[in-house]
Design a protein around this motif. Structure first.
Motif, PDB file in Angstrom:
ATOM      1  N   TYR A  35     -13.105 -11.725  -0.270  1.00 29.59           N
ATOM      2  CA  TYR A  35     -11.727 -12.194  -0.071  1.00 29.59           C
ATOM      3  C   TYR A  35     -10.843 -11.833  -1.263  1.00 29.59           C
ATOM      4  O   TYR A  35      -9.705 -11.362  -1.085  1.00 29.59           O
ATOM      5  CB  TYR A  35     -11.702 -13.704   0.157  1.00 29.59           C
ATOM      6  N   ILE A  36     -11.344 -12.046  -2.456  1.00 29.24           N
ATOM      7  CA  ILE A  36     -10.551 -11.739  -3.660  1.00 29.24           C
ATOM      8  C   ILE A  36     -10.239 -10.249  -3.726  1.00 29.24           C
ATOM      9  O   ILE A  36      -9.100  -9.841  -3.974  1.00 29.24           O
ATOM     10  CB  ILE A  36     -11.296 -12.190  -4.924  1.00 29.24           C
ATOM     11  N   GLY A  37     -11.264  -9.414  -3.492  1.00 32.65           N
ATOM     12  CA  GLY A  37     -11.053  -7.969  -3.522  1.00 32.65           C
ATOM     13  C   GLY A  37     -10.076  -7.515  -2.456  1.00 32.65           C
ATOM     14  O   GLY A  37      -9.191  -6.677  -2.720  1.00 32.65           O
ATOM     15  N   GLY A  38     -10.193  -8.055  -1.236  1.00 34.56           N
ATOM     16  CA  GLY A  38      -9.302  -7.655  -0.154  1.00 34.56           C
ATOM     17  C   GLY A  38      -7.853  -8.046  -0.399  1.00 34.56           C
ATOM     18  O   GLY A  38      -6.938  -7.235  -0.210  1.00 34.56           O
ATOM     19  N   PHE A  39      -7.625  -9.274  -0.863  1.00 38.58           N
ATOM     20  CA  PHE A  39      -6.252  -9.737  -1.046  1.00 38.58           C
ATOM     21  C   PHE A  39      -5.613  -9.132  -2.297  1.00 38.58           C
ATOM     22  O   PHE A  39      -4.399  -8.900  -2.321  1.00 38.58           O
ATOM     23  CB  PHE A  39      -6.225 -11.265  -1.094  1.00 38.58           C
ATOM     24  N   LEU A  40      -6.403  -8.870  -3.336  1.00 37.18           N
ATOM     25  CA  LEU A  40      -5.856  -8.181  -4.509  1.00 37.18           C
ATOM     26  C   LEU A  40      -5.482  -6.748  -4.167  1.00 37.18           C
ATOM     27  O   LEU A  40      -4.438  -6.231  -4.607  1.00 37.18           O
ATOM     28  CB  LEU A  40      -6.869  -8.207  -5.654  1.00 37.18           C
ATOM     29  N   PHE A  60      -3.710   5.926  -1.143  1.00 38.69           N
ATOM     30  CA  PHE A  60      -4.885   6.778  -0.938  1.00 38.69           C
ATOM     31  C   PHE A  60      -6.002   6.420  -1.921  1.00 38.69           C
ATOM     32  O   PHE A  60      -7.163   6.290  -1.530  1.00 38.69           O
ATOM     33  CB  PHE A  60      -4.493   8.249  -1.107  1.00 38.69           C
ATOM     34  N   ILE A  61      -5.638   6.231  -3.192  1.00 41.49           N
ATOM     35  CA  ILE A  61      -6.652   5.959  -4.223  1.00 41.49           C
ATOM     36  C   ILE A  61      -7.361   4.628  -3.964  1.00 41.49           C
ATOM     37  O   ILE A  61      -8.591   4.565  -3.921  1.00 41.49           O
ATOM     38  CB  ILE A  61      -6.004   5.959  -5.623  1.00 41.49           C
ATOM     39  N   PHE A  62      -6.584   3.569  -3.755  1.00 41.35           N
ATOM     40  CA  PHE A  62      -7.196   2.246  -3.596  1.00 41.35           C
ATOM     41  C   PHE A  62      -7.880   2.093  -2.244  1.00 41.35           C
ATOM     42  O   PHE A  62      -8.942   1.465  -2.152  1.00 41.35           O
ATOM     43  CB  PHE A  62      -6.141   1.158  -3.796  1.00 41.35           C
ATOM     44  N   ALA A  63      -7.277   2.653  -1.186  1.00 39.67           N
ATOM     45  CA  ALA A  63      -7.921   2.576   0.129  1.00 39.67           C
ATOM     46  C   ALA A  63      -9.224   3.366   0.130  1.00 39.67           C
ATOM     47  O   ALA A  63     -10.223   2.938   0.722  1.00 39.67           O
ATOM     48  CB  ALA A  63      -6.972   3.100   1.205  1.00 39.67           C
ATOM     49  N   SER A  64      -9.232   4.508  -0.551  1.00 37.20           N
ATOM     50  CA  SER A  64     -10.460   5.311  -0.644  1.00 37.20           C
ATOM     51  C   SER A  64     -11.548   4.539  -1.376  1.00 37.20           C
ATOM     52  O   SER A  64     -12.722   4.577  -0.981  1.00 37.20           O
ATOM     53  CB  SER A  64     -10.177   6.629  -1.367  1.00 37.20           C
ATOM     54  N   PHE A  65     -11.163   3.827  -2.435  1.00 36.42           N
ATOM     55  CA  PHE A  65     -12.152   3.031  -3.169  1.00 36.42           C
ATOM     56  C   PHE A  65     -12.762   1.953  -2.274  1.00 36.42           C
ATOM     57  O   PHE A  65     -13.982   1.753  -2.270  1.00 36.42           O
ATOM     58  CB  PHE A  65     -11.499   2.382  -4.391  1.00 36.42           C
ATOM     59  N   VAL A  66     -11.911   1.241  -1.514  1.00 35.77           N
ATOM     60  CA  VAL A  66     -12.403   0.173  -0.641  1.00 35.77           C
ATOM     61  C   VAL A  66     -13.354   0.728   0.409  1.00 35.77           C
ATOM     62  O   VAL A  66     -14.458   0.207   0.622  1.00 35.77           O
ATOM     63  CB  VAL A  66     -11.225  -0.556   0.036  1.00 35.77           C
ATOM     64  N   VAL A  67     -12.944   1.806   1.069  1.00 36.88           N
ATOM     65  CA  VAL A  67     -13.753   2.365   2.154  1.00 36.88           C
ATOM     66  C   VAL A  67     -15.038   2.985   1.621  1.00 36.88           C
ATOM     67  O   VAL A  67     -16.133   2.726   2.133  1.00 36.88           O
ATOM     68  CB  VAL A  67     -12.925   3.413   2.942  1.00 36.88           C
ATOM     69  N   LEU A 107      -6.655  -8.548   5.240  1.00 43.84           N
ATOM     70  CA  LEU A 107      -7.738  -8.927   6.140  1.00 43.84           C
ATOM     71  C   LEU A 107      -8.650  -7.749   6.455  1.00 43.84           C
ATOM     72  O   LEU A 107      -9.876  -7.899   6.536  1.00 43.84           O
ATOM     73  CB  LEU A 107      -7.156  -9.523   7.425  1.00 43.84           C
ATOM     74  N   VAL A 108      -8.055  -6.563   6.627  1.00 43.45           N
ATOM     75  CA  VAL A 108      -8.868  -5.369   6.888  1.00 43.45           C
ATOM     76  C   VAL A 108      -9.729  -5.048   5.670  1.00 43.45           C
ATOM     77  O   VAL A 108     -10.935  -4.757   5.803  1.00 43.45           O
ATOM     78  CB  VAL A 108      -7.969  -4.165   7.247  1.00 43.45           C
ATOM     79  N   SER A 109      -9.145  -5.085   4.473  1.00 42.76           N
ATOM     80  CA  SER A 109      -9.901  -4.799   3.252  1.00 42.76           C
ATOM     81  C   SER A 109     -11.025  -5.816   3.056  1.00 42.76           C
ATOM     82  O   SER A 109     -12.146  -5.453   2.674  1.00 42.76           O
ATOM     83  CB  SER A 109      -8.970  -4.809   2.037  1.00 42.76           C
ATOM     84  N   THR A 110     -10.734  -7.083   3.324  1.00 40.45           N
ATOM     85  CA  THR A 110     -11.761  -8.123   3.210  1.00 40.45           C
ATOM     86  C   THR A 110     -12.903  -7.870   4.177  1.00 40.45           C
ATOM     87  O   THR A 110     -14.074  -8.063   3.837  1.00 40.45           O
ATOM     88  CB  THR A 110     -11.146  -9.508   3.481  1.00 40.45           C
ATOM     89  N   GLU A 111     -12.576  -7.419   5.382  1.00 37.72           N
ATOM     90  CA  GLU A 111     -13.636  -7.145   6.369  1.00 37.72           C
ATOM     91  C   GLU A 111     -14.494  -5.959   5.940  1.00 37.72           C
ATOM     92  O   GLU A 111     -15.705  -5.957   6.187  1.00 37.72           O
ATOM     93  CB  GLU A 111     -13.026  -6.897   7.749  1.00 37.72           C
ATOM     94  N   PHE A 112     -13.905  -4.959   5.315  1.00 36.24           N
ATOM     95  CA  PHE A 112     -14.705  -3.859   4.761  1.00 36.24           C
ATOM     96  C   PHE A 112     -15.748  -4.396   3.778  1.00 36.24           C
ATOM     97  O   PHE A 112     -16.940  -4.072   3.873  1.00 36.24           O
ATOM     98  CB  PHE A 112     -13.804  -2.849   4.045  1.00 36.24           C
ATOM     99  N   PHE A 113     -15.287  -5.218   2.837  1.00 35.42           N
ATOM    100  CA  PHE A 113     -16.202  -5.773   1.836  1.00 35.42           C
ATOM    101  C   PHE A 113     -17.228  -6.710   2.465  1.00 35.42           C
ATOM    102  O   PHE A 113     -18.401  -6.725   2.069  1.00 35.42           O
ATOM    103  CB  PHE A 113     -15.407  -6.527   0.760  1.00 35.42           C
TER     104      PHE A 113
END
Length: 306
Positions: free
Chosen positions: A149-154, A200-207, A107-113
């Motif tokens: 949504y797809i990016g956040g949940f993946l 770190f790698i994937f969270a950095s990409f999202v942010v 949900l946090v990743s989806t909200e970023f996107f």
């Protein structure tokens, strides 16, 4: 992929905020009121956008999705937290902890996107107003929302999958009120270096990717607003972005605080308090920010009430 879990720990126990019964009751009433406000505020946004034809535009459909994410995010945390405040033992199963970690991260990743998509929407509306309805059509809107949504949940699925390589042999006590990645990983008796690197790698990409889209979009927006000849026009254009920018500032700012504060024994209590900002406070504030700063939403509320 082979999934293996050699964990001997089947339950984890939260330390929570306090063991003082009177303080627990006060915290329960405080968090219950905030959760109720979150439910009422975000559900109201969903209902208002659904019932108001004048709000059937991409901007307000994005807003309804933001309200849905805040509602879901708060519901993953608050009911369990409220129950634990009145419980003698604050326990959560191993699978329940993994599930909470997965949905929180998703949900946090989806909200970023989604915030990045909303910034792009404002860029099109202000910098290309004549072609806005052509560019931001239903197809593009659905792609942006669905992609968020797809990016956040993946993204979250990758982290959850990596957690199953860990073994938990004890201890089983978390000095927190939710299953949080840094606290959860500290309890593992397996080397967590790979998990830390992947996170770190994937969270950095999202942010970074979402922040880059927001930064570029607002750079063009500010440049366009400054070129508007009259003050009223500049104010009208800027007013459509103030609510979104406020939400972006609060969301990224609180997320930065959670990451900056070291999760050491000397700051564990401070870390728990700071975690309350993005998990409990901001989902309650977002509906208030949009309803108070947005003329269209206020007018829609008046029409529905009348």
């Amino acid at each position: 992929m082979m999934v293996r879990n050699q964990s001997t720990v089947t339950k984890f126990f939260f330390v929570g905020f306090t063991n003082d019964p009177e303080l627990e009751v006060l915290l329960f009433l405080l968090f219950l009121s905030m959760y109720t406000f979150t439910l009422l505020g975000n559900c109201s946004i969903l209902v208002i956008v659904w019932l108001s034809p004048q709000l059937h535009t991409p901007m307000y459909f994005f807003l309804s999705q933001l309200a849905f994410l805040d509602l879901s995010f708060s519901s993953v945390i608050s009911p369990k937290m409220l129950a634990d405040l009145l419980a003698e033992k604050r326990a959560i199963t191993f699978s329940g902890c993994i599930a909470q970690l997965y949905f929180l991260s998703a949900l946090v990743s989806t909200e970023f996107f989604l915030l990045a998509a909303m910034a792009f929407d404002r860029y099109i509306a202000i910098c290309n107003p004549l072609t806005y309805t052509v560019i931001m059509n239903n197809d593009l809107f659905l792609r942006l929302v669905g992609g968020s949504y797809i990016g956040g949940f993946l993204h979250s699925l990758i982290h959850a999958g990596c957690l199953y390589r860990l073994s938990f042999c004890g201890p089983d006590v978390m000095n927190h009120f939710i299953c949080d990645y840094p606290v959860f990983l500290k309890l593992s008796c397996t080397d967590i270096l790979i998990n830390d690197q992947i996170r770190f790698i994937f969270a950095s990409f999202v942010v970074i990717s979402s922040l880059l889209i927001i930064f570029v979009s607002y750079s063009y927006i500010i440049t366009t607003i400054l070129k508007i000849g009259n003050t009223a026009g500049r104010h009208r254009a800027a007013s459509t972005c103030i609510s979104h920018f406020t939400c972006v500032f609060l969301f990224y700012g609180s997320g930065s605080l959670v990451e900056i504060i070291p999760n050491s024994s000397s700051s564990e209590e401070q870390y728990k308090v700071v975690t309350l900002i993005p998990t409990v406070l901001i989902p309650a504030l977002n509906p208030l920010i949009y309803s108070l700063r947005n003329t269209d939403v206020k007018e829609a509320i008046k029409k529905i009430l009348s």
